[in-house]
Motif scaffolding. Structure first.
Motif, PDB file in Angstrom:
ATOM      1  N   ILE A  93       0.809  -1.210   0.000  1.00 61.53           N
ATOM      2  CA  ILE A  93       0.000   0.000   0.000  1.00 61.53           C
ATOM      3  C   ILE A  93       0.849   1.269   0.000  1.00 61.53           C
ATOM      4  N   THR A  94       1.860   1.341   0.845  1.00 64.88           N
ATOM      5  CA  THR A  94       2.640   2.571   0.987  1.00 64.88           C
ATOM      6  C   THR A  94       3.323   3.014  -0.302  1.00 64.88           C
ATOM      7  N   PRO A  95       4.088   2.149  -0.981  1.00 66.94           N
ATOM      8  CA  PRO A  95       4.721   2.631  -2.217  1.00 66.94           C
ATOM      9  C   PRO A  95       3.725   2.993  -3.314  1.00 66.94           C
ATOM     10  N   MET A  96       2.612   2.259  -3.395  1.00 70.53           N
ATOM     11  CA  MET A  96       1.613   2.585  -4.417  1.00 70.53           C
ATOM     12  C   MET A  96       0.992   3.952  -4.137  1.00 70.53           C
ATOM     13  N   LEU A  97       0.658   4.224  -2.876  1.00 74.39           N
ATOM     14  CA  LEU A  97       0.086   5.527  -2.541  1.00 74.39           C
ATOM     15  C   LEU A  97       1.082   6.655  -2.799  1.00 74.39           C
ATOM     16  N   LEU A  98       2.355   6.435  -2.477  1.00 75.24           N
ATOM     17  CA  LEU A  98       3.366   7.457  -2.734  1.00 75.24           C
ATOM     18  C   LEU A  98       3.545   7.702  -4.228  1.00 75.24           C
ATOM     19  N   MET A  99       3.501   6.651  -5.018  1.00 77.59           N
ATOM     20  CA  MET A  99       3.618   6.804  -6.469  1.00 77.59           C
ATOM     21  C   MET A  99       2.428   7.590  -7.014  1.00 77.59           C
ATOM     22  N   TYR A 100       1.212   7.246  -6.569  1.00 77.43           N
ATOM     23  CA  TYR A 100       0.032   7.970  -7.016  1.00 77.43           C
ATOM     24  C   TYR A 100       0.058   9.424  -6.544  1.00 77.43           C
ATOM     25  N   LEU A 101       0.546   9.679  -5.345  1.00 80.76           N
ATOM     26  CA  LEU A 101       0.656  11.039  -4.840  1.00 80.76           C
ATOM     27  C   LEU A 101       1.628  11.865  -5.687  1.00 80.76           C
ATOM     28  N   ALA A 102       2.748  11.270  -6.071  1.00 79.56           N
ATOM     29  CA  ALA A 102       3.710  11.972  -6.922  1.00 79.56           C
ATOM     30  C   ALA A 102       3.108  12.269  -8.292  1.00 79.56           C
ATOM     31  N   ALA A 103       2.379  11.322  -8.847  1.00 78.20           N
ATOM     32  CA  ALA A 103       1.730  11.554 -10.146  1.00 78.20           C
ATOM     33  C   ALA A 103       0.671  12.648 -10.032  1.00 78.20           C
ATOM     34  N   LEU A 104      -0.102  12.631  -8.960  1.00 77.59           N
ATOM     35  CA  LEU A 104      -1.124  13.656  -8.751  1.00 77.59           C
ATOM     36  C   LEU A 104      -0.488  15.035  -8.581  1.00 77.59           C
ATOM     37  N   THR A 105       0.613  15.102  -7.849  1.00 76.89           N
ATOM     38  CA  THR A 105       1.321  16.366  -7.667  1.00 76.89           C
ATOM     39  C   THR A 105       1.806  16.912  -9.005  1.00 76.89           C
ATOM     40  N   THR A 106       2.353  16.043  -9.832  1.00 79.30           N
ATOM     41  CA  THR A 106       2.816  16.461 -11.157  1.00 79.30           C
ATOM     42  C   THR A 106       1.660  17.001 -11.988  1.00 79.30           C
ATOM     43  N   LEU A 107       0.544  16.288 -11.986  1.00 77.15           N
ATOM     44  CA  LEU A 107      -0.611  16.727 -12.772  1.00 77.15           C
ATOM     45  C   LEU A 107      -1.181  18.052 -12.290  1.00 77.15           C
ATOM     46  N   VAL A 108      -1.289  18.215 -10.986  1.00 79.24           N
ATOM     47  CA  VAL A 108      -1.861  19.446 -10.439  1.00 79.24           C
ATOM     48  C   VAL A 108      -0.953  20.639 -10.733  1.00 79.24           C
ATOM     49  N   THR A 109       0.355  20.484 -10.539  1.00 80.04           N
ATOM     50  CA  THR A 109       1.251  21.605 -10.829  1.00 80.04           C
ATOM     51  C   THR A 109       1.247  21.932 -12.315  1.00 80.04           C
ATOM     52  N   ASN A 110       1.163  20.927 -13.155  1.00 81.18           N
ATOM     53  CA  ASN A 110       1.088  21.177 -14.597  1.00 81.18           C
ATOM     54  C   ASN A 110      -0.200  21.924 -14.937  1.00 81.18           C
ATOM     55  N   LEU A 111      -1.287  21.524 -14.326  1.00 81.71           N
ATOM     56  CA  LEU A 111      -2.568  22.201 -14.553  1.00 81.71           C
ATOM     57  C   LEU A 111      -2.513  23.661 -14.100  1.00 81.71           C
ATOM     58  N   MET A 112      -1.920  23.881 -12.956  1.00 82.29           N
ATOM     59  CA  MET A 112      -1.801  25.254 -12.448  1.00 82.29           C
ATOM     60  C   MET A 112      -0.914  26.105 -13.339  1.00 82.29           C
ATOM     61  N   LEU A 113       0.169  25.526 -13.814  1.00 83.68           N
ATOM     62  CA  LEU A 113       1.074  26.283 -14.687  1.00 83.68           C
ATOM     63  C   LEU A 113       0.432  26.574 -16.039  1.00 83.68           C
ATOM     64  N   SER A 114      -0.281  25.593 -16.579  1.00 84.56           N
ATOM     65  CA  SER A 114      -0.895  25.808 -17.882  1.00 84.56           C
ATOM     66  C   SER A 114      -2.070  26.766 -17.802  1.00 84.56           C
ATOM     67  N   SER A 115      -2.815  26.740 -16.707  1.00 88.70           N
ATOM     68  CA  SER A 115      -3.928  27.684 -16.572  1.00 88.70           C
ATOM     69  C   SER A 115      -3.423  29.104 -16.332  1.00 88.70           C
ATOM     70  N   ALA A 116      -2.272  29.222 -15.684  1.00 85.85           N
ATOM     71  CA  ALA A 116      -1.717  30.544 -15.436  1.00 85.85           C
ATOM     72  C   ALA A 116      -1.153  31.162 -16.716  1.00 85.85           C
ATOM     73  N   SER A 117      -0.618  30.321 -17.580  1.00 88.81           N
ATOM     74  CA  SER A 117      -0.038  30.852 -18.810  1.00 88.81           C
ATOM     75  C   SER A 117      -1.062  30.972 -19.914  1.00 88.81           C
ATOM     76  N   GLY A 118      -2.274  30.418 -19.709  1.00 88.10           N
ATOM     77  CA  GLY A 118      -3.321  30.526 -20.703  1.00 88.10           C
ATOM     78  C   GLY A 118      -3.244  29.467 -21.795  1.00 88.10           C
ATOM     79  N   VAL A 119      -2.395  28.465 -21.624  1.00 87.21           N
ATOM     80  CA  VAL A 119      -2.253  27.398 -22.609  1.00 87.21           C
ATOM     81  C   VAL A 119      -3.135  26.229 -22.196  1.00 87.21           C
ATOM     82  N   ALA A 120      -3.919  25.716 -23.099  1.00 90.91           N
ATOM     83  CA  ALA A 120      -4.784  24.579 -22.808  1.00 90.91           C
ATOM     84  C   ALA A 120      -3.971  23.297 -22.841  1.00 90.91           C
ATOM     85  N   LEU A 121      -4.374  22.336 -22.008  1.00 88.32           N
ATOM     86  CA  LEU A 121      -3.701  21.042 -22.017  1.00 88.32           C
ATOM     87  C   LEU A 121      -4.070  20.349 -23.263  1.00 88.32           C
TER      88      LEU A 121
END
Length: 135
Positions: free
Chosen positions: A107-135
């Motif tokens: 459970i622990t490594p899978m949750l950490l892997m999913y958390l890292a992927a979610l963090t990457t996606l959220v920061t990418n979404l925030m950066l793309s919405s701030a720059s006005g570029v659509a995903l």
């Protein structure tokens, strides 16, 4: 969004990609031993865990797929509602007692892997919405 915030978000997203590789390595090396032990105990003749074990074997992608299957089984059996218990029984026997240590190694490594992927996606979404570029 300020340049400094953009810089910080970019680094957070970048680092989370590489931090997510560490749990992935744990999953396919040390953690897989516990996946196999859990599969041995809970696999039924027609369950999804025994089928995945037969199909995916033990190569790198197969280890990840089997680990994901056991992770789903452990999550479903931990939720006390009948729907989730039924889903767990489709994968394996939910009544089999398992040591908490074995479960933690899955459970622990899978949750950490999913958390890292979610963090990457959220920061990418925030950066793309701030720059006005659509995903």
């Amino acid at each position: 969004m300020s340049d400094q915030l953009t810089y910080v978000l970019a680094h957070i997203g970048y680092l989370s990609l590489f931090v997510g590789l560490i749990p992935l390595l744990v999953i396919i090396t040390i953690g897989f031993r516990y996946v196999s032990l859990i599969e041995d105990r809970v696999a039924t003749e027609r369950g999804g865990i025994s089928t995945a074990r037969y199909i995916w074997q033990g190569k790198i992608i197969g280890r990840l797929m089997r680990s994901s299957n056991v992770f789903a089984y452990l999550m479903f059996r931990a939720i006390p509602y009948p729907f989730f218990q039924q889903r767990a029984s489709l994968l394996g026997d939910p009544a089999v007692p398992l040591p908490r240590r074995w479960q933690a190694w899955v459970i622990t490594p899978m949750l950490l892997m999913y958390l890292a992927a979610l963090t990457t996606l959220v920061t990418n979404l925030m950066l793309s919405s701030a720059s006005g570029v659509a995903l």
